[in-house]
Design an enzyme around this catalytic site. Structure first.
Site, PDB file in Angstrom:
ATOM      1  N   SER A 124      34.263  42.736  44.111  1.00  0.00           N
ATOM      2  CA  SER A 124      34.750  43.638  43.064  1.00  0.00           C
ATOM      3  C   SER A 124      33.655  43.926  42.055  1.00  0.00           C
ATOM      4  CB  SER A 124      35.924  42.941  42.363  1.00  0.00           C
ATOM      5  OG  SER A 124      36.235  43.583  41.156  1.00  0.00           O
ATOM      6  N   TYR A 148      39.625  35.827  37.775  1.00  0.00           N
ATOM      7  CA  TYR A 148      39.631  36.684  38.971  1.00  0.00           C
ATOM      8  C   TYR A 148      38.196  37.077  39.355  1.00  0.00           C
ATOM      9  CZ  TYR A 148      39.787  40.881  41.790  1.00  0.00           C
ATOM     10  OH  TYR A 148      39.535  41.799  42.776  1.00  0.00           O
ATOM     11  N   LYS A 152      35.655  35.953  42.654  1.00  0.00           N
ATOM     12  CA  LYS A 152      34.941  36.850  43.579  1.00  0.00           C
ATOM     13  C   LYS A 152      33.452  36.481  43.641  1.00  0.00           C
ATOM     14  CE  LYS A 152      38.293  39.366  44.961  1.00  0.00           C
ATOM     15  NZ  LYS A 152      38.674  39.391  46.380  1.00  0.00           N
TER      16      LYS A 152
HETATM   17  P1  NAD Z   1      46.790  43.865  47.755  1.00  0.00           P
HETATM   18  O1  NAD Z   1      47.429  42.831  46.924  1.00  0.00           O
HETATM   19  O2  NAD Z   1      47.516  45.151  47.971  1.00  0.00           O
HETATM   20  O3  NAD Z   1      46.393  43.280  49.188  1.00  0.00           O
HETATM   21  C1  NAD Z   1      46.091  41.923  49.391  1.00  0.00           C
HETATM   22  C2  NAD Z   1      46.942  41.441  50.544  1.00  0.00           C
HETATM   23  O4  NAD Z   1      46.633  40.077  50.802  1.00  0.00           O
HETATM   24  C3  NAD Z   1      48.440  41.517  50.244  1.00  0.00           C
HETATM   25  O5  NAD Z   1      49.083  42.205  51.300  1.00  0.00           O
HETATM   26  C4  NAD Z   1      48.883  40.047  50.172  1.00  0.00           C
HETATM   27  O6  NAD Z   1      50.210  39.885  50.660  1.00  0.00           O
HETATM   28  C5  NAD Z   1      47.836  39.371  51.036  1.00  0.00           C
HETATM   29  N1  NAD Z   1      47.541  37.976  50.674  1.00  0.00           N
HETATM   30  C6  NAD Z   1      47.251  37.454  49.458  1.00  0.00           C
HETATM   31  N2  NAD Z   1      46.987  36.151  49.558  1.00  0.00           N
HETATM   32  C7  NAD Z   1      47.090  35.818  50.864  1.00  0.00           C
HETATM   33  C8  NAD Z   1      46.922  34.624  51.604  1.00  0.00           C
HETATM   34  N3  NAD Z   1      46.610  33.478  50.994  1.00  0.00           N
HETATM   35  N4  NAD Z   1      47.102  34.655  52.944  1.00  0.00           N
HETATM   36  C9  NAD Z   1      47.429  35.803  53.561  1.00  0.00           C
HETATM   37  N5  NAD Z   1      47.614  36.959  52.925  1.00  0.00           N
HETATM   38  C10 NAD Z   1      47.437  36.974  51.589  1.00  0.00           C
HETATM   39  O7  NAD Z   1      45.353  44.160  47.120  1.00  0.00           O
HETATM   40  P2  NAD Z   1      44.300  45.285  47.476  1.00  0.00           P
HETATM   41  O8  NAD Z   1      44.229  46.218  46.321  1.00  0.00           O
HETATM   42  O9  NAD Z   1      44.547  45.814  48.829  1.00  0.00           O
HETATM   43  O10 NAD Z   1      42.966  44.422  47.453  1.00  0.00           O
HETATM   44  C11 NAD Z   1      42.422  43.862  48.627  1.00  0.00           C
HETATM   45  C12 NAD Z   1      41.213  43.040  48.254  1.00  0.00           C
HETATM   46  O11 NAD Z   1      40.279  43.860  47.546  1.00  0.00           O
HETATM   47  C13 NAD Z   1      41.526  41.868  47.327  1.00  0.00           C
HETATM   48  O12 NAD Z   1      40.729  40.775  47.707  1.00  0.00           O
HETATM   49  C14 NAD Z   1      41.120  42.385  45.961  1.00  0.00           C
HETATM   50  O13 NAD Z   1      40.728  41.346  45.107  1.00  0.00           O
HETATM   51  C15 NAD Z   1      39.944  43.276  46.307  1.00  0.00           C
HETATM   52  N6  NAD Z   1      39.721  44.327  45.313  1.00  0.00           N
HETATM   53  C16 NAD Z   1      40.726  45.176  44.972  1.00  0.00           C
HETATM   54  C17 NAD Z   1      40.516  46.156  43.999  1.00  0.00           C
HETATM   55  C18 NAD Z   1      41.627  47.071  43.567  1.00  0.00           C
HETATM   56  O14 NAD Z   1      41.534  47.624  42.455  1.00  0.00           O
HETATM   57  N7  NAD Z   1      42.669  47.294  44.351  1.00  0.00           N
HETATM   58  C19 NAD Z   1      39.258  46.287  43.408  1.00  0.00           C
HETATM   59  C20 NAD Z   1      38.245  45.412  43.793  1.00  0.00           C
HETATM   60  C21 NAD Z   1      38.485  44.437  44.753  1.00  0.00           C
HETATM   61  C1  WQD Z   2      41.390  52.135  33.931  1.00  0.00           C
HETATM   62  C2  WQD Z   2      41.271  52.762  32.546  1.00  0.00           C
HETATM   63  C3  WQD Z   2      42.173  51.411  30.792  1.00  0.00           C
HETATM   64  C4  WQD Z   2      46.347  51.646  32.146  1.00  0.00           C
HETATM   65  C5  WQD Z   2      41.101  46.875  37.156  1.00  0.00           C
HETATM   66  C6  WQD Z   2      40.528  45.493  37.271  1.00  0.00           C
HETATM   67  C7  WQD Z   2      39.297  45.502  38.145  1.00  0.00           C
HETATM   68  C8  WQD Z   2      39.574  46.136  39.503  1.00  0.00           C
HETATM   69  C9  WQD Z   2      40.286  47.453  39.363  1.00  0.00           C
HETATM   70  C10 WQD Z   2      40.038  44.410  41.150  1.00  0.00           C
HETATM   71  C11 WQD Z   2      40.851  51.781  31.461  1.00  0.00           C
HETATM   72  C12 WQD Z   2      42.959  52.710  30.923  1.00  0.00           C
HETATM   73  C13 WQD Z   2      44.967  51.810  32.024  1.00  0.00           C
HETATM   74  C14 WQD Z   2      47.181  52.229  31.146  1.00  0.00           C
HETATM   75  C15 WQD Z   2      45.236  53.093  30.022  1.00  0.00           C
HETATM   76  N1  WQD Z   2      40.414  45.326  40.319  1.00  0.00           N
HETATM   77  N2  WQD Z   2      44.424  52.520  30.990  1.00  0.00           N
HETATM   78  N3  WQD Z   2      46.590  52.928  30.133  1.00  0.00           N
HETATM   79  O1  WQD Z   2      40.874  47.827  34.168  1.00  0.00           O
HETATM   80  O2  WQD Z   2      39.129  49.417  35.136  1.00  0.00           O
HETATM   81  O3  WQD Z   2      40.121  47.723  36.576  1.00  0.00           O
HETATM   82  O4  WQD Z   2      41.402  47.361  38.476  1.00  0.00           O
HETATM   83  O5  WQD Z   2      38.939  44.001  41.409  1.00  0.00           O
HETATM   84  O6  WQD Z   2      38.851  44.185  38.274  1.00  0.00           O
HETATM   85  O7  WQD Z   2      40.212  45.044  35.966  1.00  0.00           O
HETATM   86  O8  WQD Z   2      41.510  49.621  35.856  1.00  0.00           O
HETATM   87  O9  WQD Z   2      43.344  51.232  36.120  1.00  0.00           O
HETATM   88  O10 WQD Z   2      43.728  49.166  34.698  1.00  0.00           O
HETATM   89  O11 WQD Z   2      42.225  50.968  33.845  1.00  0.00           O
HETATM   90  O12 WQD Z   2      44.762  53.745  29.080  1.00  0.00           O
HETATM   91  O13 WQD Z   2      48.416  52.097  31.193  1.00  0.00           O
HETATM   92  O14 WQD Z   2      42.547  53.264  32.163  1.00  0.00           O
HETATM   93  O15 WQD Z   2      42.029  51.074  29.435  1.00  0.00           O
HETATM   94  O16 WQD Z   2      40.026  52.492  30.570  1.00  0.00           O
HETATM   95  P1  WQD Z   2      40.371  48.623  35.297  1.00  0.00           P
HETATM   96  P2  WQD Z   2      42.799  50.220  35.171  1.00  0.00           P
END
Ligand code: NAD
Ligand code: WQD
Length: 331
Positions: A124, A148, A152
């Site tokens: 991430s 979190y 990572k």
């Molecule tokens: P998500 O929660 O939709 O998907 C994660 C999946 O993993 C879920 O279906 C959950 O049921 C499953 N899971 C969790 N723990 C588990 C375990 N111990 N064993 C088996 N299954 C398990 O999240 P996502 O948005 O699809 O994210 C996927 C990956 O990408 C995550 O590792 C997340 O940290 C990373 N990531 C997501 C974002 C984002 O904003 N969505 C950004 C950066 C990184």
């Molecule tokens: C985006 C912008 C808020 C909601 C998060 C995690 C990050 C990554 C992705 C996993 C910001 C603004 C938001 C609202 C708002 N996940 N906002 N009103 O915080 O950039 O990232 O998700 O790895 O680790 O922190 O994403 O969509 O929450 O916010 O004004 O109701 O929207 O302040 O500027 P963020 P977000």
């Protein structure tokens, strides 16, 4: 190739399952359903004509993972499974380290025992922390601000140590920026439980009338219009990035890290405008206090992925909002 997607029924994993299946790979999914619905499997079948192989179970169950790796003759693993809510990780750090770090160690032990040494890991942009400069490139210092983000970074370090210990490992960590949008069928997308934390799912629920108005967390940041700026990336672009990363990792030993972002930053106001155009709905909003822990602005330098993976994002903000809207209306 035979590919295991841990967490493959989740938001990003399900879109990757579509892209990889359509590219001719055999996809197997392991998911414990802690943050997704089993219906996603039927929806994948609707999109693909056949459902991927699915095992319900936990990535920390090493014996189960080993049996799947053997039974499905897996060549490579893409490791999505984990918990991802930044705020929750501050409240429940042990749960996050157990699942995200402990889960990865268990998975890697299973892979090692089965002599499978190719893995793509979902990292991430939150590993970078407060920007020292922008855009973040992969050399930017890593100072994650939450358990979190730390989980990572710890996994990245474990993966690096592992590949240093044994040159046969092929490891890529992908640092995602802000994935949004949905598959253009409207059949799969992001389905947060309860009130969404993230901007676009929240805006979608306002547009559809489930929530009354958007709360914009501050308009006094040092950004062009005062609202927060992020690098939103269409989830299908992100999914295609995994296909490119898989090709790269199968040909390159060692540990590599790539940003997956567009390289463009958009403000909250720009997102609201784009979603208004995409949905033809009014999005009422009010400005409220800044959200604790938010950074004013961050976005990716996406050049390394372009150079080494031959991948760059193609879909713009309007397309992200059109597809997020289609998903919101249909599901
Ligand atoms: P998500 O929660 O939709 O998907 C994660 C999946 O993993 C879920 O279906 C959950 O049921 C499953 N899971 C969790 N723990 C588990 C375990 N111990 N064993 C088996 N299954 C398990 O999240 P996502 O948005 O699809 O994210 C996927 C990956 O990408 C995550 O590792 C997340 O940290 C990373 N990531 C997501 C974002 C984002 O904003 N969505 C950004 C950066 C990184
Ligand atoms: C985006 C912008 C808020 C909601 C998060 C995690 C990050 C990554 C992705 C996993 C910001 C603004 C938001 C609202 C708002 N996940 N906002 N009103 O915080 O950039 O990232 O998700 O790895 O680790 O922190 O994403 O969509 O929450 O916010 O004004 O109701 O929207 O302040 O500027 P963020 P977000």
């Amino acid at each position: 190739m035979n590919i295991l997607l841990t967490g493959g029924l989740g938001y990003i994993g399900s879109h990757v399952a579509v892209v990889l299946t359509e590219a001719g790979h055999q996809v197997t999914i392991l998911d414990n359903l802690c943050n997704c619905k089993i219906e996603v499997l039927d929806r994948l079948e609707k999109i693909l004509g056949r459902a991927p192989a699915f095992f319900k179970g936990d990535v920390r169950d090493q014996a189960l993972v080993e049996s799947i790796l053997k039974e499905k003759q897996i060549n490579s693993v893409i490791h999505f499974a984990g918990l991802k809510a930044v705020g929750e990780s501050v409240q429940e750090p042990l749960m996050y380290y157990d699942n995200n770090v402990g889960g990865t160690i268990s998975l890697l032990k299973a892979m090692k025992n089965c002599e499978i040494k190719t893995i793509v890991f979902s990292s991430s942009a939150s590993v970078y922390g407060i920007p020292v400069y922008l855009p973040y490139d992969e050399e930017h210092p890593t100072r994650p601000q939450s358990p979190y983000g730390k989980s990572k970074l710890q996994v990245e370090e474990i993966l690096k140590d592992l590949s240093d210990s044994d040159p046969e490992w092929k490891v890529v960590a992908l640092r995602y920026f802000n994935p949004v949008g949905a598959h253009d069928s409207g059949l799969i997308g992001e389905d947060p439980a309860g009130v969404p934390n993230n901007l676009i799912p929240y805006v979608a629920q306002v547009a559809i009338g489930k929530l009354e108005k958007l709360k914009i967390f501050g308009d006094d940041y040092d950004t062009p219009n005062g609202t927060g700026v992020r690098d939103y990336i269409h989830v299908m672009d992100l999914a295609e990035g995994h296909n490119s990363a898989l090709l790269y990792v199968s040909e390159n030993t060692g540990f590599s890290v790539f940003n997956l972002g567009t390289g463009n930053g958009y403000s909250v106001y720009e997102v609201v405008d784009a979603f208004t155009s995409a949905s033809s709905r009014k999005i009422p909003y009010e400005i409220v206090d800044r959200r604790g822990g938010d950074i004013a602005s961050y976005y990716a330098n996406a050049q390394k992925a372009k150079k080494f993976l031959g991948w760059s994002a193609k879909r713009g903000l309007l397309q992200m909002c059109i597809d997020a809207w289609k998903w919101a209306v249909l599901h």
